[in-house]
Design a protein around this motif. Structure first.
Motif, PDB file in Angstrom:
ATOM      1  N   VAL A 172      32.646  51.792  38.210  1.00  0.00           N
ATOM      2  CA  VAL A 172      32.476  50.769  39.251  1.00  0.00           C
ATOM      3  C   VAL A 172      31.599  49.676  38.638  1.00  0.00           C
ATOM      4  O   VAL A 172      30.405  49.889  38.389  1.00  0.00           O
ATOM      5  N   VAL A 173      32.217  48.551  38.331  1.00  0.00           N
ATOM      6  CA  VAL A 173      31.490  47.503  37.597  1.00  0.00           C
ATOM      7  C   VAL A 173      30.553  46.756  38.553  1.00  0.00           C
ATOM      8  O   VAL A 173      30.940  46.409  39.671  1.00  0.00           O
ATOM      9  N   ASP A 174      29.295  46.567  38.103  1.00  0.00           N
ATOM     10  CA  ASP A 174      28.384  45.797  38.977  1.00  0.00           C
ATOM     11  C   ASP A 174      28.032  44.437  38.387  1.00  0.00           C
ATOM     12  O   ASP A 174      27.498  43.570  39.074  1.00  0.00           O
ATOM     13  N   ALA A 175      28.347  44.246  37.086  1.00  0.00           N
ATOM     14  CA  ALA A 175      28.062  42.923  36.491  1.00  0.00           C
ATOM     15  C   ALA A 175      28.952  42.721  35.269  1.00  0.00           C
ATOM     16  O   ALA A 175      29.420  43.676  34.649  1.00  0.00           O
ATOM     17  N   ILE A 176      29.193  41.449  34.951  1.00  0.00           N
ATOM     18  CA  ILE A 176      30.015  41.093  33.777  1.00  0.00           C
ATOM     19  C   ILE A 176      29.141  40.213  32.876  1.00  0.00           C
ATOM     20  O   ILE A 176      28.533  39.245  33.353  1.00  0.00           O
ATOM     21  N   ALA A 177      29.074  40.583  31.603  1.00  0.00           N
ATOM     22  CA  ALA A 177      28.181  39.888  30.658  1.00  0.00           C
ATOM     23  C   ALA A 177      28.610  38.424  30.472  1.00  0.00           C
ATOM     24  O   ALA A 177      29.733  38.051  30.750  1.00  0.00           O
ATOM     25  N   ALA A 178      27.632  37.632  29.971  1.00  0.00           N
ATOM     26  CA  ALA A 178      27.805  36.177  29.849  1.00  0.00           C
ATOM     27  C   ALA A 178      28.295  35.817  28.448  1.00  0.00           C
ATOM     28  O   ALA A 178      27.569  36.057  27.471  1.00  0.00           O
ATOM     29  N   PRO A 179      29.491  35.277  28.307  1.00  0.00           N
ATOM     30  CA  PRO A 179      30.034  34.947  26.979  1.00  0.00           C
ATOM     31  C   PRO A 179      29.766  33.504  26.571  1.00  0.00           C
ATOM     32  O   PRO A 179      29.657  32.610  27.407  1.00  0.00           O
ATOM     33  N   ALA A 180      29.648  33.308  25.253  1.00  0.00           N
ATOM     34  CA  ALA A 180      29.552  31.931  24.710  1.00  0.00           C
ATOM     35  C   ALA A 180      30.345  31.905  23.409  1.00  0.00           C
ATOM     36  O   ALA A 180      30.459  32.921  22.709  1.00  0.00           O
TER      37      ALA A 180
ATOM     38  N   ASP B 242      28.955  30.543  29.289  1.00  0.00           N
ATOM     39  CA  ASP B 242      29.143  30.813  30.721  1.00  0.00           C
ATOM     40  C   ASP B 242      28.066  31.749  31.254  1.00  0.00           C
ATOM     41  O   ASP B 242      27.577  32.614  30.514  1.00  0.00           O
ATOM     42  N   PRO B 243      27.723  31.607  32.532  1.00  0.00           N
ATOM     43  CA  PRO B 243      26.766  32.535  33.147  1.00  0.00           C
ATOM     44  C   PRO B 243      27.430  33.902  33.356  1.00  0.00           C
ATOM     45  O   PRO B 243      28.666  33.997  33.390  1.00  0.00           O
ATOM     46  N   PRO B 244      26.632  34.958  33.527  1.00  0.00           N
ATOM     47  CA  PRO B 244      27.203  36.271  33.841  1.00  0.00           C
ATOM     48  C   PRO B 244      27.657  36.276  35.302  1.00  0.00           C
ATOM     49  O   PRO B 244      27.441  35.300  36.023  1.00  0.00           O
ATOM     50  N   ALA B 245      28.319  37.357  35.724  1.00  0.00           N
ATOM     51  CA  ALA B 245      28.712  37.463  37.135  1.00  0.00           C
ATOM     52  C   ALA B 245      28.177  38.772  37.697  1.00  0.00           C
ATOM     53  O   ALA B 245      28.091  39.784  36.983  1.00  0.00           O
ATOM     54  N   THR B 246      27.792  38.731  38.959  1.00  0.00           N
ATOM     55  CA  THR B 246      27.369  39.956  39.659  1.00  0.00           C
ATOM     56  C   THR B 246      28.448  40.300  40.679  1.00  0.00           C
ATOM     57  O   THR B 246      28.916  39.419  41.417  1.00  0.00           O
ATOM     58  N   CYS B 247      28.865  41.552  40.700  1.00  0.00           N
ATOM     59  CA  CYS B 247      29.950  41.942  41.618  1.00  0.00           C
ATOM     60  C   CYS B 247      29.425  42.034  43.050  1.00  0.00           C
ATOM     61  O   CYS B 247      28.267  42.371  43.282  1.00  0.00           O
ATOM     62  N   GLY B 248      30.322  41.734  43.997  1.00  0.00           N
ATOM     63  CA  GLY B 248      29.927  41.732  45.410  1.00  0.00           C
ATOM     64  C   GLY B 248      29.608  43.134  45.899  1.00  0.00           C
ATOM     65  O   GLY B 248      30.358  44.082  45.622  1.00  0.00           O
ATOM     66  N   GLU B 249      28.500  43.273  46.613  1.00  0.00           N
ATOM     67  CA  GLU B 249      28.055  44.600  47.080  1.00  0.00           C
ATOM     68  C   GLU B 249      29.106  45.307  47.923  1.00  0.00           C
ATOM     69  O   GLU B 249      29.384  46.486  47.751  1.00  0.00           O
ATOM     70  N   GLU B 250      29.748  44.553  48.813  1.00  0.00           N
ATOM     71  CA  GLU B 250      30.745  45.169  49.705  1.00  0.00           C
ATOM     72  C   GLU B 250      31.887  45.750  48.883  1.00  0.00           C
ATOM     73  O   GLU B 250      32.363  46.868  49.122  1.00  0.00           O
ATOM     74  N   ILE B 251      32.276  45.016  47.839  1.00  0.00           N
ATOM     75  CA  ILE B 251      33.413  45.499  47.014  1.00  0.00           C
ATOM     76  C   ILE B 251      32.974  46.708  46.190  1.00  0.00           C
ATOM     77  O   ILE B 251      33.689  47.715  46.111  1.00  0.00           O
ATOM     78  N   VAL B 252      31.769  46.623  45.631  1.00  0.00           N
ATOM     79  CA  VAL B 252      31.254  47.765  44.849  1.00  0.00           C
ATOM     80  C   VAL B 252      31.233  49.011  45.719  1.00  0.00           C
ATOM     81  O   VAL B 252      31.715  50.087  45.331  1.00  0.00           O
ATOM     82  N   GLY B 253      30.744  48.852  46.951  1.00  0.00           N
ATOM     83  CA  GLY B 253      30.681  50.014  47.880  1.00  0.00           C
ATOM     84  C   GLY B 253      32.066  50.528  48.226  1.00  0.00           C
ATOM     85  O   GLY B 253      32.298  51.745  48.275  1.00  0.00           O
TER      86      GLY B 253
END
Ligand code: HGY
Ligand code: MN
Ligand code: MN
Length: 416
Positions: free
Chosen positions: A212-220, A332-343
């Motif tokens: 269950v992914v909670d964040a995606i790293a920031a690429p450059a 690019d900035p990283p992304a944080t996954c939405g709590e509702e979706i993670v749950g």
């Protein structure tokens, strides 16, 4: 929670689809190469549209080849819940990266349709054009354009290494709509959930079924050109040389040092392209082109590593009397996954008795840019020894089927 038998995922059929899709390739099997708008890519898209037609979903494509297949809801005026990924493949890679999220996403929509599920909201499968950076240097062109991160003019400015413009190449592949119509407004989708192989070793190593992914790293991405002085390999004595390759090699070591010295294991940096000119055994290299892919879960730490690379370039240019040009293609900035979706993903996995854990995605995905227009989530499945971007990339049919079931359940819950 849909009863498990209601979500009939036909694993054999999905394996057949993945195997057939892998045949649309410019590399000998088991490798897959499917570069944006190549003939292999165009044929793969046609195959995907045939599969979508078999499921009886409506399909549309936008001006750059993002493809949308929709499962109607009770109220189709509501923003849809979306899922999807990509089918382009970097040179000499595998058959599961991206395709599991597209073909598995289609299988999830089919399973919901065949179970007679009509959620409140429509559910839309997206096949994003050009997730890989191979042709135009920057990744996620399709999702960046959908999310407005790349404007129509930005798209027009893209050129491949043969100098062909994005516009020329996309129109030659049959995509002629207006680039201005690609962008979608925030809120166009209610949620976006992407199914993807982990492209890391953790799930398999810990014997887990679902990530269950909670964040995606920031690429450059940086493009660096080292300009030295060429010359005759026999005639130019060592004290008089300005060898671009040696300067580039020292800089490549500095790229690795910048990542290793960040103080965190999440900082990674890779020189993936290193082209030498004129590449002749008896000629001193006059020019080197190198790419740098730098990532971190923390954008500031990534940018510190890039600053160290730039400082090293200045020092090397001075010491070796060469010129070093550095261009930043994206940071690019990283992304944080939405709590509702993670749950909801967690609940679906638990409801199916699947062992799961929360983890960060070190690879980037289209979800990273869909995050700009709606809450996102990702469902990971194990891949053998974490191998990816290699012909021996592998995900087991049962793992893929588990991922499809969790995705279907998650989409149904979010759309209801
Ligand atoms: O490079 C990546 O992270 C992705 O696989 N394109
Ligand atoms: Mn990839
Ligand atoms: Mn991918």
């Amino acid at each position: 929670m849909l009863a498990e038998q209601a979500l009939a995922v036909d694993s054999e059929r999905l394996e057949h689809h993945l195997a057939t899709l892998a045949t649309f390739s410019d590399a000998p099997a088991p490798a897959v190469t499917r570069v944006l708008y190549s003939d292999a890519d165009v044929r793969a898209r046609a195959y995907l549209k045939d599969l979508i037609a078999e499921v009886g979903l409506s399909v549309r494509e936008d001006a750059i080849g993002n493809l949308f297949a929709r499962l109607p809801g009770q109220d189709d005026t509501l923003p849809a819940v979306a899922t999807g990924s990509h089918i382009d493949a970097i040179p000499h890679s595998g058959r599961y990266d991206g395709t599991v999220g597209v073909l598995g996403g289609l299988e999830a929509l089919r399973a919901l349709k065949e179970a007679g599920v009509t959620p409140k909201r429509p559910i839309e499968l997206i096949m994003f054009t050009a997730e890989e950076p191979t042709r135009f240097g920057v990744g996620c062109v399709g999702s960046r354009a959908l999310a407005g991160v790349l404007s129509a003019d930005d798209l027009r400015a893209l050129k491949d290494e043969d100098g062909r413009s994005f516009d020329d190449v996309r129109t030659a592949a049959g995509f002629t709509g207006r680039l201005e119509e690609v962008g979608l407004e925030p809120g166009h989708y209610h949620h976006f959930v992407e199914l993807h192989i982990e492209q890391g070793p953790h799930l398999e190593a810990q014997n887990l079924n679902i990530g269950v992914v909670d964040a995606i790293a920031a690429p450059a991405t940086l493009h660096i050109t080292v300009h030295g002085q060429g010359g005759h390999a026999g005639a130019v004595l060592m004290p008089h040389r300005h060898d671009a390759l040696v300067a580039g090699a020292i800089l490549a070591q500095a790229v690795e040092d910048a990542a290793r010295s960040s103080g965190a294991e999440d900082t990674v940096a890779t020189v993936g392209i290193f082209d030498v000119h004129p590449r002749a055994v008896n000629s001193i290299p006059s020019r080197v082109f190198m790419s740098v892919d730098a990532r971190d879960t923390d954008a500031a730490r990534r940018d510190e590593a890039i600053a160290k690379i730039r400082q090293a370039a200045e020092r090397i240019a001075q010491e070796r009397d060469v010129r070093i040009d550095i261009e930043t293609l994206n940071a690019d900035p990283p992304a944080t996954c939405g709590e509702e979706i993670v749950g909801t993903i967690r609940e679906a996995a638990e409801g199916m008795g699947l062992a799961h854990t929360t983890l960060v995605s070190r690879a980037y995905h289209d979800a990273l840019f869909m995050d700009r227009i709606c809450p996102i989530g990702m469902v990971f499945i194990p891949c053998h020894q974490g191998i990816s971007h290699r012909p021996d990339e592998y995900s087991a049919p049962d793992d893929i089927a588990n991922g499809v079931r969790v995705l279907a359940q998650t989409l149904a819950n979010l759309a209801s």
